[in-house]
Motif scaffolding. Structure first.
Motif, PDB file in Angstrom:
ATOM      1  N   HIS A  73      56.893  66.174   7.407  1.00 33.81           N
ATOM      2  CA  HIS A  73      57.856  66.090   6.321  1.00 33.81           C
ATOM      3  C   HIS A  73      57.589  67.226   5.333  1.00 33.81           C
ATOM      4  O   HIS A  73      56.470  67.721   5.210  1.00 33.81           O
ATOM      5  CB  HIS A  73      57.760  64.744   5.596  1.00 33.81           C
ATOM      6  CG  HIS A  73      56.480  64.588   4.827  1.00 33.81           C
ATOM      7  ND1 HIS A  73      55.334  64.073   5.384  1.00 33.81           N
ATOM      8  CD2 HIS A  73      56.160  64.879   3.539  1.00 33.81           C
ATOM      9  CE1 HIS A  73      54.372  64.056   4.487  1.00 33.81           C
ATOM     10  NE2 HIS A  73      54.842  64.536   3.356  1.00 33.81           N
ATOM     11  N   THR A  74      58.630  67.604   4.664  1.00 31.19           N
ATOM     12  CA  THR A  74      58.494  68.606   3.613  1.00 31.19           C
ATOM     13  C   THR A  74      58.113  67.904   2.316  1.00 31.19           C
ATOM     14  O   THR A  74      58.147  66.679   2.211  1.00 31.19           O
ATOM     15  CB  THR A  74      59.809  69.363   3.404  1.00 31.19           C
ATOM     16  OG1 THR A  74      60.782  68.472   2.841  1.00 31.19           O
ATOM     17  CG2 THR A  74      60.333  69.918   4.723  1.00 31.19           C
ATOM     18  N   GLU A  75      57.776  68.663   1.302  1.00 28.39           N
ATOM     19  CA  GLU A  75      57.593  68.090  -0.022  1.00 28.39           C
ATOM     20  C   GLU A  75      58.949  67.696  -0.581  1.00 28.39           C
ATOM     21  O   GLU A  75      60.000  67.970   0.007  1.00 28.39           O
ATOM     22  CB  GLU A  75      56.913  69.095  -0.955  1.00 28.39           C
ATOM     23  CG  GLU A  75      57.736  70.359  -1.193  1.00 28.39           C
ATOM     24  CD  GLU A  75      57.048  71.331  -2.126  1.00 28.39           C
ATOM     25  OE1 GLU A  75      57.102  71.095  -3.349  1.00 28.39           O
ATOM     26  OE2 GLU A  75      56.458  72.309  -1.638  1.00 28.39           O
ATOM     27  N   MET A  76      58.941  67.000  -1.701  1.00 31.68           N
ATOM     28  CA  MET A  76      60.181  66.639  -2.374  1.00 31.68           C
ATOM     29  C   MET A  76      60.677  67.817  -3.206  1.00 31.68           C
ATOM     30  O   MET A  76      59.933  68.354  -4.020  1.00 31.68           O
ATOM     31  CB  MET A  76      59.958  65.433  -3.288  1.00 31.68           C
ATOM     32  CG  MET A  76      60.011  64.101  -2.575  1.00 31.68           C
ATOM     33  SD  MET A  76      61.710  63.633  -2.199  1.00 31.68           S
ATOM     34  CE  MET A  76      61.437  61.996  -1.504  1.00 31.68           C
ATOM     35  N   PHE A  77      61.942  68.199  -2.980  1.00 32.55           N
ATOM     36  CA  PHE A  77      62.533  69.302  -3.721  1.00 32.55           C
ATOM     37  C   PHE A  77      63.591  68.768  -4.669  1.00 32.55           C
ATOM     38  O   PHE A  77      64.417  67.929  -4.278  1.00 32.55           O
ATOM     39  CB  PHE A  77      63.156  70.309  -2.760  1.00 32.55           C
ATOM     40  CG  PHE A  77      62.177  70.942  -1.825  1.00 32.55           C
ATOM     41  CD1 PHE A  77      61.357  71.986  -2.234  1.00 32.55           C
ATOM     42  CD2 PHE A  77      62.050  70.492  -0.518  1.00 32.55           C
ATOM     43  CE1 PHE A  77      60.445  72.571  -1.369  1.00 32.55           C
ATOM     44  CE2 PHE A  77      61.142  71.070   0.355  1.00 32.55           C
ATOM     45  CZ  PHE A  77      60.338  72.110  -0.071  1.00 32.55           C
ATOM     46  N   PRO A  78      63.618  69.241  -5.930  1.00 35.32           N
ATOM     47  CA  PRO A  78      64.613  68.765  -6.889  1.00 35.32           C
ATOM     48  C   PRO A  78      65.902  69.582  -6.820  1.00 35.32           C
ATOM     49  O   PRO A  78      65.868  70.813  -6.645  1.00 35.32           O
ATOM     50  CB  PRO A  78      63.911  68.965  -8.232  1.00 35.32           C
ATOM     51  CG  PRO A  78      63.042  70.170  -8.015  1.00 35.32           C
ATOM     52  CD  PRO A  78      62.604  70.119  -6.567  1.00 35.32           C
ATOM     53  N   PHE A  79      67.028  68.912  -6.941  1.00 33.89           N
ATOM     54  CA  PHE A  79      68.338  69.562  -6.992  1.00 33.89           C
ATOM     55  C   PHE A  79      69.184  68.854  -8.037  1.00 33.89           C
ATOM     56  O   PHE A  79      68.984  67.679  -8.339  1.00 33.89           O
ATOM     57  CB  PHE A  79      69.042  69.500  -5.634  1.00 33.89           C
ATOM     58  CG  PHE A  79      68.375  70.284  -4.550  1.00 33.89           C
ATOM     59  CD1 PHE A  79      68.670  71.616  -4.346  1.00 33.89           C
ATOM     60  CD2 PHE A  79      67.422  69.686  -3.733  1.00 33.89           C
ATOM     61  CE1 PHE A  79      68.038  72.343  -3.351  1.00 33.89           C
ATOM     62  CE2 PHE A  79      66.792  70.398  -2.731  1.00 33.89           C
ATOM     63  CZ  PHE A  79      67.094  71.732  -2.537  1.00 33.89           C
TER      64      PHE A  79
END
Length: 451
Positions: free
Chosen positions: A169-175
């Motif tokens: 899994h990737t890290e959590m990215f904010p949008f």
């Protein structure tokens, strides 16, 4: 059926850290949720401290269950056709519930040797940041680059989110909240192989996008997991549906099936009666289905069937008691189930050999010394020209079809050792056949894609 014990590999991830949106306040509550990404898996139930909670078949998610922060015993169970509970793991796993976090388990890979991946997903507070968080988990052997574009932007203007490696899994990215299109390319390449439908992402939500196999196209599908009890499918814009046909009308030996939409037409060529055709890939849309004799004369037409992306339908033409030819269509379950199978039974029997009308039938599946009175596996009251369904174990069954006359059961047909041991799910068609001693017959069809 003997209980199967699996050695599961738990991949314990580090906590996924949301960028912004956290709060110093504590709710005193954490959560557990499971997503089933194992295509040949049975429906799996969460069991926590010996209490069975909700379940999920392939490509679906359980309810998000809340618990106080603490340690709990966890296992997964599935049920056989006698409703016996079989534990997935030989020993319980210790589940750690954390405050204001969701433990997300993703079960993936071949169910004979499944993996369970554990992700810690933060629960965001309503802090007016107008943001959401997104992480990607890849269950395929292919590695991808993931891009996100706002509603009015094309891939050329999309922002690369991250690479998605296999079983990682990737890290959590904010949008910023809003409507986005998600694109996939193979890692370090620029050719787009997946373009999602536009999806509205809500503020203060943590989403996990799971890349999984498609069961129709040789492509990827993506399911978006958030706090709800269902996933949001991110379907590829160019994904297909599929369709196959069956002609029950014996006097029409060679027929042609056609499916026409505004932009697409499928023509099967000549097909013999009582033959299930292969699956035909079609663009998503609403189709007008028709049956033609070998000379091109329309026998039945204008039956409308909507087909969505990644859906599969079986279109069965039959002779109605009124004399005209009609259609019954089934939505097929394409999952390559390994341990049990969904079986849909279509009843095209309308009268006994004596001429008496039969409004409904019962079908019983027995094994060993079971009788129709002791078996747990049966479907009662399948109406004329309707269907019923049941889940059966991965084995053979003796099959008995009956109807009731003045309180007495009358046997219509019997089949011994009907085999349900292949991967996938099944369709059974019950119909008249003057060439058999009973005057009836049963045909069995696997739903696995024939493309």
């Amino acid at each position: 059926m003997a209980a199967l014990k699996h050695l599961l590999l738990f991949t314990l991830s580090s906590t996924l850290i949301a960028c912004g949106g956290s709060s110093d306040s504590s709710s005193g509550t954490g959560y557990i949720q499971m997503y089933n990404a194992s295509a040949n898996s049975p429906e799996l139930h969460i069991e926590i401290d010996d209490q069975i909670r909700t379940s999920a078949p392939f490509s679906e998610v359980t309810t998000r269950h809340s618990y106080e922060p603490n340690s709990y015993s966890l296992n997964y169970i599935y049920k056989n056709d006698n409703n016996e509970e079989i534990k997935l793991m030989s020993e319980d796993y210790t589940l750690e519930i954390r405050d204001d976090e969701k433990v997300l388990h993703i079960i993936s890979g071949d169910f004979n040797e499944p993996n369970v991946h554990q992700l810690f997903v933060p629960i965001l507070e309503d802090d007016d940041l107008d943001q959401f968080n997104l992480s990607i988990f890849n269950t395929l052997n292919t590695e991808f680059d993931v891009y996100l574009a706002t509603q009015d932007n094309s891939f050329a203007d999309a922002e690369k989110v991250s690479s998605a490696n296999t079983f990682a899994h990737t890290e959590m990215f904010p949008f910023t909240e809003g409507s986005y299109t998600l694109y996939l390319t193979k890692k370090d390449q620029q050719e787009v192989i997946f373009t999602s439908n536009k999806v509205e992402y809500d503020e203060n939500q943590s989403y996990v996008a799971v890349i999984r196999p498609s069961l129709v196209d040789e492509n990827a599908s993506i399911d978006l997991i958030y706090k709800d009890t269902s996933v949001i499918p991110l379907q590829h814009n160019e994904a297909h549906g599929q369709l196959r046909f069956y002609n029950e009308v014996d006097e029409l030996n060679n027929v042609v099936f056609k499916a026409s939409s505004h932009s697409h037409t499928t023509d099967t060529g000549l097909v013999a009666y009582d033959v299930m055709t292969p699956h035909y890939l079609v663009d998503a849309g609403s189709y007008s289905l028709s049956l033609h004799d070998e000379h091109g004369q329309a026998i039945a037409q204008n039956y409308l069937l909507p087909i969505s992306k990644e859906q599969s339908h079986a279109a069965i033409f039959y002779r109605h008691t009124s004399g005209d030819v009609r259609l019954i269509s089934l939505l097929e379950n394409l999952a390559p189930n390994e341990l049990n199978h969904e079986v849909q039974v279509v009843n095209l029997i309308h009268q006994a050999t004596t001429g008496e009308a039969i409004d409904e039938v019962n079908i019983y599946f027995t094994e060993g010394n079971e009788t129709i009175e002791t078996t747990h596996t049966y479907i009662n009251d399948i109406d004329q020209f309707e269907s019923g369904d049941i889940v059966l174990d991965n084995q053979a069954y003796d099959v008995t079809v009956v109807f009731e006359q003045n309180g007495q059961l009358i046997s219509l047909l019997q089949r011994s050792a009907l085999d349900f041991s292949q991967q996938g799910n099944y369709i059974i068609i019950l119909e008249h056949d003057d060439t058999t001693p009973s005057g009836f017959k049963l045909s069995l069809h696997n739903t696995l894609s024939t493309n």
